[in-house]
Design a protein around this motif. Structure first.
Motif, PDB file in Angstrom:
ATOM      1  N   VAL A  36     -21.351 -10.363 -15.324  1.00 37.52           N
ATOM      2  CA  VAL A  36     -22.486 -10.276 -14.386  1.00 37.52           C
ATOM      3  C   VAL A  36     -23.654 -11.161 -14.820  1.00 37.52           C
ATOM      4  CG1 VAL A  36     -21.867  -8.020 -13.473  1.00 37.52           C
ATOM      5  CG2 VAL A  36     -23.322  -8.161 -15.502  1.00 37.52           C
ATOM      6  N   THR A  37     -23.695 -11.556 -16.103  1.00 39.71           N
ATOM      7  CA  THR A  37     -24.657 -12.562 -16.551  1.00 39.71           C
ATOM      8  C   THR A  37     -23.882 -13.640 -17.293  1.00 39.71           C
ATOM      9  OG1 THR A  37     -25.123 -11.491 -18.681  1.00 39.71           O
ATOM     10  CG2 THR A  37     -26.499 -10.852 -16.800  1.00 39.71           C
ATOM     11  N   GLN A  38     -24.404 -14.854 -17.230  1.00 36.83           N
ATOM     12  CA  GLN A  38     -23.722 -15.977 -17.877  1.00 36.83           C
ATOM     13  C   GLN A  38     -24.724 -17.099 -18.084  1.00 36.83           C
ATOM     14  OE1 GLN A  38     -20.709 -16.130 -19.018  1.00 36.83           O
ATOM     15  NE2 GLN A  38     -20.171 -18.288 -19.222  1.00 36.83           N
ATOM     16  N   ARG A  39     -24.757 -17.604 -19.302  1.00 40.73           N
ATOM     17  CA  ARG A  39     -25.708 -18.679 -19.600  1.00 40.73           C
ATOM     18  C   ARG A  39     -25.478 -19.853 -18.654  1.00 40.73           C
ATOM     19  NH1 ARG A  39     -26.264 -21.243 -25.573  1.00 40.73           N
ATOM     20  NH2 ARG A  39     -26.905 -19.097 -25.996  1.00 40.73           N
ATOM     21  N   GLY A  40     -26.546 -20.330 -18.066  1.00 38.83           N
ATOM     22  CA  GLY A  40     -26.485 -21.457 -17.153  1.00 38.83           C
ATOM     23  C   GLY A  40     -26.130 -21.079 -15.730  1.00 38.83           C
ATOM     24  N   VAL A  68     -25.182  -7.098  -7.381  1.00 40.08           N
ATOM     25  CA  VAL A  68     -24.027  -6.206  -7.343  1.00 40.08           C
ATOM     26  C   VAL A  68     -24.311  -5.079  -6.357  1.00 40.08           C
ATOM     27  CG1 VAL A  68     -22.528  -4.675  -8.654  1.00 40.08           C
ATOM     28  CG2 VAL A  68     -23.456  -6.728  -9.744  1.00 40.08           C
ATOM     29  N   PHE A  69     -23.517  -5.014  -5.296  1.00 41.66           N
ATOM     30  CA  PHE A  69     -23.669  -3.958  -4.299  1.00 41.66           C
ATOM     31  C   PHE A  69     -22.698  -2.817  -4.603  1.00 41.66           C
ATOM     32  CE2 PHE A  69     -25.117  -7.684  -1.878  1.00 41.66           C
ATOM     33  CZ  PHE A  69     -26.293  -7.203  -1.304  1.00 41.66           C
ATOM     34  N   TYR A  70     -23.239  -1.621  -4.741  1.00 45.45           N
ATOM     35  CA  TYR A  70     -22.418  -0.426  -4.872  1.00 45.45           C
ATOM     36  C   TYR A  70     -22.095   0.116  -3.486  1.00 45.45           C
ATOM     37  CZ  TYR A  70     -23.426   0.142  -9.897  1.00 45.45           C
ATOM     38  OH  TYR A  70     -23.524  -0.023 -11.260  1.00 45.45           O
ATOM     39  N   MET A  71     -20.869   0.539  -3.308  1.00 50.85           N
ATOM     40  CA  MET A  71     -20.464   1.211  -2.063  1.00 50.85           C
ATOM     41  C   MET A  71     -20.833   0.379  -0.841  1.00 50.85           C
ATOM     42  SD  MET A  71     -21.977   4.844  -3.424  1.00 50.85           S
ATOM     43  CE  MET A  71     -23.459   3.963  -3.985  1.00 50.85           C
ATOM     44  N   GLY A  72     -20.579  -0.926  -0.918  1.00 47.45           N
ATOM     45  CA  GLY A  72     -21.076  -1.806   0.122  1.00 47.45           C
ATOM     46  C   GLY A  72     -20.034  -2.442   1.005  1.00 47.45           C
ATOM     47  N   PRO A 116     -20.692 -18.036  -4.163  1.00 49.28           N
ATOM     48  CA  PRO A 116     -19.462 -17.289  -4.453  1.00 49.28           C
ATOM     49  C   PRO A 116     -19.700 -15.777  -4.412  1.00 49.28           C
ATOM     50  CG  PRO A 116     -19.738 -19.088  -6.008  1.00 49.28           C
ATOM     51  CD  PRO A 116     -21.020 -18.991  -5.244  1.00 49.28           C
ATOM     52  N   ALA A 117     -18.674 -15.054  -4.000  1.00 46.58           N
ATOM     53  CA  ALA A 117     -18.755 -13.595  -3.927  1.00 46.58           C
ATOM     54  C   ALA A 117     -17.374 -13.004  -4.130  1.00 46.58           C
ATOM     55  CB  ALA A 117     -19.334 -13.157  -2.584  1.00 46.58           C
ATOM     56  N   ALA A 118     -17.333 -11.751  -4.546  1.00 47.34           N
ATOM     57  CA  ALA A 118     -16.062 -11.064  -4.784  1.00 47.34           C
ATOM     58  C   ALA A 118     -16.179  -9.603  -4.376  1.00 47.34           C
ATOM     59  CB  ALA A 118     -15.668 -11.161  -6.257  1.00 47.34           C
ATOM     60  N   ALA A 119     -15.093  -9.042  -3.885  1.00 52.84           N
ATOM     61  CA  ALA A 119     -14.996  -7.621  -3.579  1.00 52.84           C
ATOM     62  C   ALA A 119     -13.945  -7.017  -4.490  1.00 52.84           C
ATOM     63  CB  ALA A 119     -14.624  -7.404  -2.116  1.00 52.84           C
ATOM     64  N   ILE A 120     -14.300  -5.938  -5.179  1.00 53.90           N
ATOM     65  CA  ILE A 120     -13.415  -5.308  -6.157  1.00 53.90           C
ATOM     66  C   ILE A 120     -13.156  -3.877  -5.715  1.00 53.90           C
ATOM     67  CG2 ILE A 120     -13.062  -4.750  -8.592  1.00 53.90           C
ATOM     68  CD1 ILE A 120     -15.424  -6.791  -9.117  1.00 53.90           C
ATOM     69  N   GLU A 121     -11.904  -3.582  -5.391  1.00 57.50           N
ATOM     70  CA  GLU A 121     -11.507  -2.257  -4.928  1.00 57.50           C
ATOM     71  C   GLU A 121     -10.894  -1.462  -6.083  1.00 57.50           C
ATOM     72  OE1 GLU A 121      -9.017  -1.007  -1.049  1.00 57.50           O
ATOM     73  OE2 GLU A 121      -7.792  -1.887  -2.644  1.00 57.50           O
ATOM     74  N   TRP A 122     -11.274  -0.182  -6.200  1.00 51.56           N
ATOM     75  CA  TRP A 122     -10.766   0.692  -7.246  1.00 51.56           C
ATOM     76  C   TRP A 122     -10.914   0.058  -8.633  1.00 51.56           C
ATOM     77  CZ3 TRP A 122     -10.124   5.668  -6.601  1.00 51.56           C
ATOM     78  CH2 TRP A 122      -9.798   6.164  -5.343  1.00 51.56           C
ATOM     79  N   GLY A 123     -12.106  -0.388  -8.939  1.00 54.22           N
ATOM     80  CA  GLY A 123     -12.366  -1.060 -10.202  1.00 54.22           C
ATOM     81  C   GLY A 123     -11.990  -0.241 -11.416  1.00 54.22           C
ATOM     82  N   THR A 124     -11.300  -0.855 -12.355  1.00 51.38           N
ATOM     83  CA  THR A 124     -10.809  -0.354 -13.645  1.00 51.38           C
ATOM     84  C   THR A 124      -9.612   0.578 -13.505  1.00 51.38           C
ATOM     85  OG1 THR A 124     -12.099   1.694 -14.067  1.00 51.38           O
ATOM     86  CG2 THR A 124     -13.191  -0.429 -14.526  1.00 51.38           C
ATOM     87  N   VAL A 128     -19.759  -8.288  -5.622  1.00 48.99           N
ATOM     88  CA  VAL A 128     -20.526  -9.134  -6.545  1.00 48.99           C
ATOM     89  C   VAL A 128     -20.866 -10.436  -5.841  1.00 48.99           C
ATOM     90  CG1 VAL A 128     -20.567 -10.269  -8.793  1.00 48.99           C
ATOM     91  CG2 VAL A 128     -19.272  -8.146  -8.496  1.00 48.99           C
ATOM     92  N   VAL A 129     -22.151 -10.794  -5.870  1.00 50.14           N
ATOM     93  CA  VAL A 129     -22.625 -12.037  -5.257  1.00 50.14           C
ATOM     94  C   VAL A 129     -23.305 -12.881  -6.319  1.00 50.14           C
ATOM     95  CG1 VAL A 129     -24.160 -13.070  -3.542  1.00 50.14           C
ATOM     96  CG2 VAL A 129     -22.926 -10.945  -2.998  1.00 50.14           C
ATOM     97  N   GLY A 130     -22.884 -14.120  -6.456  1.00 52.05           N
ATOM     98  CA  GLY A 130     -23.516 -15.015  -7.419  1.00 52.05           C
ATOM     99  C   GLY A 130     -22.520 -16.016  -7.963  1.00 52.05           C
ATOM    100  N   GLU A 131     -23.032 -17.039  -8.631  1.00 51.80           N
ATOM    101  CA  GLU A 131     -22.173 -18.094  -9.172  1.00 51.80           C
ATOM    102  C   GLU A 131     -21.140 -17.540 -10.149  1.00 51.80           C
ATOM    103  OE1 GLU A 131     -21.999 -21.237  -8.243  1.00 51.80           O
ATOM    104  OE2 GLU A 131     -23.528 -20.806  -6.730  1.00 51.80           O
ATOM    105  N   VAL A 132     -21.456 -16.396 -10.802  1.00 52.24           N
ATOM    106  CA  VAL A 132     -20.528 -15.844 -11.790  1.00 52.24           C
ATOM    107  C   VAL A 132     -19.190 -15.460 -11.155  1.00 52.24           C
ATOM    108  CG1 VAL A 132     -22.303 -15.023 -13.382  1.00 52.24           C
ATOM    109  CG2 VAL A 132     -21.576 -13.557 -11.475  1.00 52.24           C
ATOM    110  N   ALA A 133     -19.189 -15.179  -9.854  1.00 47.27           N
ATOM    111  CA  ALA A 133     -17.936 -14.802  -9.189  1.00 47.27           C
ATOM    112  C   ALA A 133     -16.915 -15.934  -9.234  1.00 47.27           C
ATOM    113  CB  ALA A 133     -18.202 -14.386  -7.746  1.00 47.27           C
ATOM    114  N   SER A 134     -17.386 -17.163  -9.398  1.00 45.65           N
ATOM    115  CA  SER A 134     -16.471 -18.306  -9.450  1.00 45.65           C
ATOM    116  C   SER A 134     -15.682 -18.360 -10.759  1.00 45.65           C
ATOM    117  CB  SER A 134     -17.256 -19.612  -9.277  1.00 45.65           C
ATOM    118  OG  SER A 134     -18.128 -19.829 -10.387  1.00 45.65           O
ATOM    119  N   LEU A 135     -16.083 -17.565 -11.756  1.00 41.33           N
ATOM    120  CA  LEU A 135     -15.398 -17.578 -13.052  1.00 41.33           C
ATOM    121  C   LEU A 135     -14.125 -16.752 -13.046  1.00 41.33           C
ATOM    122  CD1 LEU A 135     -18.488 -17.198 -15.423  1.00 41.33           C
ATOM    123  CD2 LEU A 135     -17.179 -19.274 -14.946  1.00 41.33           C
ATOM    124  N   ARG A 136     -13.909 -15.973 -11.994  1.00 42.72           N
ATOM    125  CA  ARG A 136     -12.740 -15.091 -11.973  1.00 42.72           C
ATOM    126  C   ARG A 136     -11.442 -15.867 -12.168  1.00 42.72           C
ATOM    127  NH1 ARG A 136      -9.632 -10.899 -10.716  1.00 42.72           N
ATOM    128  NH2 ARG A 136      -7.955 -11.213  -9.213  1.00 42.72           N
TER     129      ARG A 136
END
Length: 505
Positions: free
Chosen positions: A130-134, A168-172, A193-201, A231-239
């Motif tokens: 959720v955080t990443q340098r740069g 990060v949107f909860y229940m969204g 970039p954005a990602a949707a994660i269902e049933w996380g973990t 999750v919304v942000g450039e970090v989603a592109s790292l997946r």
């Protein structure tokens, strides 16, 4: 006297993320008040004689928040340790703060046990920091569905759009398109970039990726539903580079474990470590013999035998219980040669101070009989077989034919269990199971009696030829058979057949 209410975070789902303090309180709670998103695997740790479900899912509430508040106050007057168990962290969109205020005003002692929140854990399991340098120096956690009756929003959309690295949107998932529209209107680029994660973990975790412009359609086409995290942000592109949880060999596979409950945990844990979702459906239970006296006599006279043949770890366990009951121990077997069928049986003996003299190369009864005969003449030798009530006659028949005096004694019984049979049958009928595992002929017979011979396309995985023969006799097609007739062997065979890179997106 007023007890204490513990507001405990259960984490996002994976039991491995439970804190030590949470595990301790769950184990000693007098009463457990729990939510819908608390993992069943975590609830299994509880021994509380009283459990109260207060879950809220999909707009349906088992109780209102005011009712939950009243219940907590009332329970504190009746019990010393009241555990209010919440998914994630109680103070992150868990309404734990509201409950703590009510308890404080009522003079009820309380403690807060933080939990790992889904907003950090689910992205991490999806390979998204959720955080990443740069890329992102800040992160905001936002409710994905504000109260629709409110006249104004509490969300500063302009700040989220231009002043926060990761949102990060909860229940969204239900309002994804609307929330994304607000972000874009407030200045966030549509190609973010954005990602949707269902049933996380959870083993069933699924992740889809896209952008603010495309993700709502991508998620809808993929059937992504609640519970989901966005999750919304450039970090989603790292997946694409960092995904790991859903790229394990058995990710996305649902496997039914029919082994007796007392023995299933280790096997299920090994499957889950490879990414599978396990459904524990113990078709049999291991119980003491109906008449324990013959086993007691055999254990008391253990020294009178030339050989003792143990066919399973269960046989070792129950024989040793009878031995201990009579005041004996490993010394009672001095001068007696011991045969163990399979490494698990040999290991059970070694734990009790006895090293097996003979472990056949193949882990079936026939191989044990032939190995004993190869070890020397058995004419006139007394051989003890402490084993299951339904054990096959192959070993004693072969040894008797060679002149041995064979004493068979019932060490334990396998009785039908089958709790949850209806749920397993429905999963099979809907094609929601990838494999059903069998570790003994008794589990096959009980499974067919409880569920039927229809597997809905699920593969049948057998630990070895004896179990496979029982499966075929019961009308099942055996698709997977372990090369080594052990749990590790069965695990390896399942991995070889079902192993894949499913679940990536």
């Amino acid at each position: 006297m007023t007890g204490t209410v513990y507001l405990v975070g259960a984490g996002p789902g994976d039991p491995g993320l439970l804190t030590l303090r949470a595990a301790e309180l769950i184990a000693r709670a007098d009463v457990l008040v729990y939510d819908a998103l608390v993992s069943p695997a975590i609830l299994e740790r509880a021994t509380a004689p009283r459990r109260i479900y207060v879950g809220k899912r999909g707009g349906e509430h088992s109780r209102t928040q005011d009712e939950i508040n009243d219940v907590l106050v009332e329970l504190a007057r009746e019990h010393r340790c009241v555990v209010r168990l919440k998914g994630g962290d109680p103070f992150v969109f868990g309404r734990g703060g509201e409950e703590a205020l009510i308890l404080a005003r009522a003079g009820v002692p309380f403690e807060v046990v933080p939990g790992v929140t889904a907003g950090i854990a689910a992205p991490a399991y999806a390979g998204i920091p959720v955080t990443q340098r740069g890329m992102a120096a800040s992160v905001a956690f936002v409710t994905g569905h504000e109260d629709p009756t409110k006249a104004d929003t509490d969300v500063d959309w302009a700040h989220l759009a231009r002043g926060v690295g990761t949102v990060v949107f909860y229940m969204g998932v239900g309002r994804m398109a609307e929330n994304f529209r607000r972000l874009v209107e407030a200045g966030r680029a549509p190609d973010t970039p954005a990602a949707a994660i269902e049933w996380g973990t959870y083993p069933r975790q699924r992740t889809v990726t896209g952008t603010l412009a495309t993700l709502p359609d991508v998620a809808r086409e993929a059937g992504i539903g609640a519970p989901s995290l966005i999750v919304v942000g450039e970090v989603a592109s790292l997946r694409e580079q960092l995904a790991w949880w859903d790229r394990r060999p058995l990710s996305g596979k649902r496997i039914v474990v029919t082994r007796a409950r007392a023995q299933a945990s280790e096997f299920a844990a090994a499957l889950e470590a490879l990414g599978a979702e396990t459904v524990q459906f113990p078709t049999v239970r291991i119980v003491p013999p109906a008449d324990p006296e013959p086993l007691r006599r055999a254990a008391a006279g253990a020294g009178s035998f030339h050989w003792i043949v143990f066919t399973s770890a269960n046989g070792v366990q129950h024989f040793w219980a009878a031995l201990d009951e009579g005041g004996g121990d490993a010394r009672s077997l001095a001068g007696v040669r011991v045969c163990a069928i399979g490494p698990a049986t040999a290991a059970a003996l070694k734990e009790r101070g006895v090293r097996a003299d003979l472990v056949p190369g193949e882990f079936v009864g026939e191989a044990a009989a032939e190995a004993l005969l190869a070890a020397g003449p058995v004419v006139g030798l007394r051989i003890l077989l402490p084993r299951a009530d339904l054990a096959r006659a192959a070993v004693p028949d072969r040894l008797r034919a060679a002149g041995a005096d064979v004493v068979e004694v019932e060490a334990y019984r396998t009785v039908q269990d089958g709790a949850g049979a209806d749920a397993v049958r429905r999963m099979l009928e809907r094609g929601e199971v990838d494999a059903v595992t069998f570790t003994a002929a008794s589990t096959v017979r009980s499974f067919v009696q409880l569920v039927g011979a229809g597997t809905g396309g699920a593969l049948v995985a057998s630990i070895g030829p004896v179990t496979s023969a029982a499966a075929r006799e019961a009308g099942l097609q055996v698709d997977i058979e372990a090369a080594e007739y052990t749990i590790p062997g069965l695990l390896a065979a399942i991995r070889e057949r079902l192993g894949n890179q499913s679940g990536t997106a």
